[in-house]
Design a protein around this motif. Structure first.
Motif, mmCIF file in Angstrom:
data_model
loop_
_atom_site.group_PDB
_atom_site.id
_atom_site.type_symbol
_atom_site.label_atom_id
_atom_site.label_comp_id
_atom_site.label_asym_id
_atom_site.label_seq_id
_atom_site.Cartn_x
_atom_site.Cartn_y
_atom_site.Cartn_z
ATOM 1 N N ALA A 183 -69.701 -71.135 71.715
ATOM 2 C CA ALA A 183 -67.291 -71.127 70.452
ATOM 3 C C ALA A 183 -68.048 -70.334 69.186
ATOM 4 C CB ALA A 183 -67.698 -72.178 70.410
ATOM 5 N N ILE A 184 -68.976 -70.276 68.943
ATOM 6 C CA ILE A 184 -68.993 -70.453 67.667
ATOM 7 C C ILE A 184 -69.816 -68.760 67.030
ATOM 8 C CG2 ILE A 184 -71.953 -70.563 67.030
ATOM 9 C CD1 ILE A 184 -70.324 -72.411 64.416
ATOM 10 N N VAL A 185 -70.385 -67.529 67.961
ATOM 11 C CA VAL A 185 -70.823 -66.412 67.746
ATOM 12 C C VAL A 185 -69.605 -65.707 68.187
ATOM 13 C CG1 VAL A 185 -72.533 -67.076 69.027
ATOM 14 C CG2 VAL A 185 -70.976 -66.141 70.610
ATOM 15 N N LYS A 186 -68.583 -66.845 68.583
ATOM 16 C CA LYS A 186 -67.436 -66.343 68.050
ATOM 17 C C LYS A 186 -66.680 -65.691 66.690
ATOM 18 C CE LYS A 186 -65.854 -67.281 72.929
ATOM 19 N NZ LYS A 186 -64.807 -67.720 73.703
ATOM 20 N N LEU A 187 -67.227 -66.288 65.918
ATOM 21 C CA LEU A 187 -67.031 -66.162 64.024
ATOM 22 C C LEU A 187 -67.411 -65.552 63.827
ATOM 23 C CD1 LEU A 187 -66.259 -70.176 64.095
ATOM 24 C CD2 LEU A 187 -64.315 -68.640 64.645
ATOM 25 N N ALA A 188 -68.491 -64.384 64.293
ATOM 26 C CA ALA A 188 -69.724 -63.647 63.154
ATOM 27 C C ALA A 188 -68.522 -62.624 63.491
ATOM 28 C CB ALA A 188 -70.481 -63.897 63.920
ATOM 29 N N PRO A 189 -68.870 -61.785 62.420
ATOM 30 C CA PRO A 189 -68.635 -60.413 62.775
ATOM 31 C C PRO A 189 -69.616 -59.453 63.332
ATOM 32 C CG PRO A 189 -69.790 -60.497 60.645
ATOM 33 C CD PRO A 189 -69.730 -62.188 61.137
ATOM 34 N N SER A 190 -68.392 -58.255 63.758
ATOM 35 C CA SER A 190 -68.935 -57.265 64.513
ATOM 36 C C SER A 190 -70.219 -56.651 64.653
ATOM 37 C CB SER A 190 -67.547 -56.562 65.116
ATOM 38 O OG SER A 190 -67.304 -55.592 63.737
ATOM 39 N N GLU A 191 -70.661 -56.658 63.346
ATOM 40 C CA GLU A 191 -72.537 -56.461 63.287
ATOM 41 C C GLU A 191 -73.049 -57.141 63.730
ATOM 42 O OE1 GLU A 191 -69.966 -57.030 60.710
ATOM 43 O OE2 GLU A 191 -71.445 -56.290 58.838
ATOM 44 N N PHE A 192 -72.737 -57.890 64.128
ATOM 45 C CA PHE A 192 -73.893 -59.098 64.858
ATOM 46 C C PHE A 192 -73.275 -59.165 66.278
ATOM 47 C CE2 PHE A 192 -75.492 -61.355 60.998
ATOM 48 C CZ PHE A 192 -75.802 -60.404 60.088
ATOM 49 N N SER A 193 -74.285 -59.389 66.963
ATOM 50 C CA SER A 193 -74.447 -59.663 68.656
ATOM 51 C C SER A 193 -75.717 -60.842 68.549
ATOM 52 C CB SER A 193 -74.681 -58.568 69.082
ATOM 53 O OG SER A 193 -76.324 -57.988 69.190
ATOM 54 N N PHE A 194 -74.847 -61.414 69.332
ATOM 55 C CA PHE A 194 -75.982 -62.794 69.825
ATOM 56 C C PHE A 194 -76.403 -62.884 71.310
ATOM 57 C CE2 PHE A 194 -73.203 -63.549 66.343
ATOM 58 C CZ PHE A 194 -74.307 -64.153 65.539
ATOM 59 N N LYS A 195 -77.917 -63.555 71.416
ATOM 60 C CA LYS A 195 -78.560 -63.476 72.345
ATOM 61 C C LYS A 195 -79.379 -64.307 73.018
ATOM 62 C CE LYS A 195 -82.053 -60.857 75.941
ATOM 63 N NZ LYS A 195 -82.586 -59.766 75.734
ATOM 64 N N ALA A 233 -89.414 -61.620 68.452
ATOM 65 C CA ALA A 233 -89.265 -59.890 66.484
ATOM 66 C C ALA A 233 -88.542 -58.466 67.049
ATOM 67 C CB ALA A 233 -90.423 -60.177 68.180
ATOM 68 N N ALA A 234 -88.509 -58.790 68.632
ATOM 69 C CA ALA A 234 -87.095 -57.853 68.436
ATOM 70 C C ALA A 234 -85.175 -57.931 67.530
ATOM 71 C CB ALA A 234 -86.066 -57.340 69.804
ATOM 72 N N ALA A 235 -85.093 -59.624 67.292
ATOM 73 C CA ALA A 235 -84.372 -60.280 66.752
ATOM 74 C C ALA A 235 -84.397 -60.239 64.882
ATOM 75 C CB ALA A 235 -84.270 -61.823 66.989
ATOM 76 N N GLN A 236 -83.203 -60.057 64.665
ATOM 77 C CA GLN A 236 -83.306 -60.130 63.008
ATOM 78 C C GLN A 236 -82.610 -61.636 62.608
ATOM 79 O OE1 GLN A 236 -81.438 -57.313 64.291
ATOM 80 N NE2 GLN A 236 -83.062 -56.423 63.906
ATOM 81 N N GLY A 237 -82.623 -62.917 62.929
ATOM 82 C CA GLY A 237 -82.101 -63.546 62.152
ATOM 83 C C GLY A 237 -82.360 -64.926 64.001
ATOM 84 N N LEU A 238 -82.053 -66.220 63.736
ATOM 85 C CA LEU A 238 -82.189 -66.871 64.468
ATOM 86 C C LEU A 238 -80.984 -67.649 64.372
ATOM 87 C CD1 LEU A 238 -86.372 -67.674 63.696
ATOM 88 C CD2 LEU A 238 -85.256 -66.462 65.778
ATOM 89 N N LEU A 239 -80.644 -69.029 65.715
ATOM 90 C CA LEU A 239 -79.487 -70.209 65.360
ATOM 91 C C LEU A 239 -79.973 -70.807 66.448
ATOM 92 C CD1 LEU A 239 -76.508 -71.015 64.924
ATOM 93 C CD2 LEU A 239 -75.610 -68.681 66.939
ATOM 94 N N PHE A 240 -80.402 -71.949 65.525
ATOM 95 C CA PHE A 240 -80.373 -73.220 67.080
ATOM 96 C C PHE A 240 -79.453 -74.484 66.629
ATOM 97 C CE2 PHE A 240 -84.378 -71.124 64.815
ATOM 98 C CZ PHE A 240 -85.358 -71.424 65.904
#
Ligand SMILES: Cc1cc2nc3c(=O)[nH]c(=O)nc-3n(C[C@H](O)[C@H](O)[C@H](O)COP(=O)(O)O)c2cc1C
Length: 183
Positions: A25-37, A67-74
């Motif tokens: 749910a929360i990743v839907k609140l991010a701007p479009s330049e961000f993708s989440f895996k 390594a390929a990611a620019q950030g982390l979300l726990f």
């Protein structure tokens, strides 16, 4: 194309996990330049230092994805006042061999939902301690100790209207943090 790919780590394998729901749910609140895996951590073996020289395929995959990611979300539950073992197992795997940690320098945010009133505060404090050691710059404020109650999500699985402003503020701060720290 997204400029920032975020690796999401969910500390629960439970079919109806509140924390997975929160992550989705929360990743839907991010701007479009961000993708989440979401990282797949349920097939990792139990960590054994003997295997450091020849890490298993799922461990190599995990490290490559970090390594390929620019950030982390726990996004994690609290188990017995700390982080779930499955999360610690994944963190330990990707931190090794010594000197070859995949986590180092990746900006992170922490969220957690619990049916208990302290809303994962204990787990998050322990996780902060681990991430500090691993040189992971972790967003300090706002903290997000979520006491999961009726209405947290709407029927479509989005953040419910009463909590939306608060979560949007969290996400805005997280996005700024990643932009500031991503290499
Ligand atoms: C082994 C175990 C330990 C738990 N310990 C805590 C705890 O310390 N504090 C708390 O608020 N909830 C605790 N809970 C309840 C969890 O917060 C609850 O099961 C939550 O829904 C788990 O997250 P999930 O829905 O993402 O799987 C525990 C649950 C389990 C299975």
């Amino acid at each position: 194309m997204s400029q920032y790919e975020i690796a999401v780590v969910v500390g629960s394998f439970r079919r109806d996990s509140l924390n997975r729901k929160l992550a989705n749910a929360i990743v839907k609140l991010a701007p479009s330049e961000f993708s989440f895996k979401t990282l797949h951590i349920s097939d990792l073996p139990l960590y054994n230092q003997d295997d450091d020289a020849s890490q298993a395929a799922p461990v190599k995959r995990l490290k490559d994805e970090i390594a390929a990611a620019q950030g982390l979300l726990f996004v994690t539950p609290q188990y017995n006042r700390s982080v779930p073992g499955v999360l610690k197992n994944a963190i330990d795997h990707a931190s090794r061999p010594y000197g070859e940690s995949a986590w180092k320098g990746k900006p992170a945010g922490i969220l957690g939902a619990s049916v208990g009133a302290i809303g994962t505060a204990g787990a998050q404090q322990h996780l902060r301690n681990i991430l500090a050691y691993l040189d992971v710059p972790t967003l300090g404020q706002p903290e997000a100790f979520i006491h999961a109650k009726e209405g947290l999500f709407d029927e479509a699985g989005n953040i419910g209207p009463d909590s939306k402003k608060c979560f949007q503020h969290w996400m805005d701060q997280y996005i700024a943090w990643v932009r500031q720290h991503a290499g």
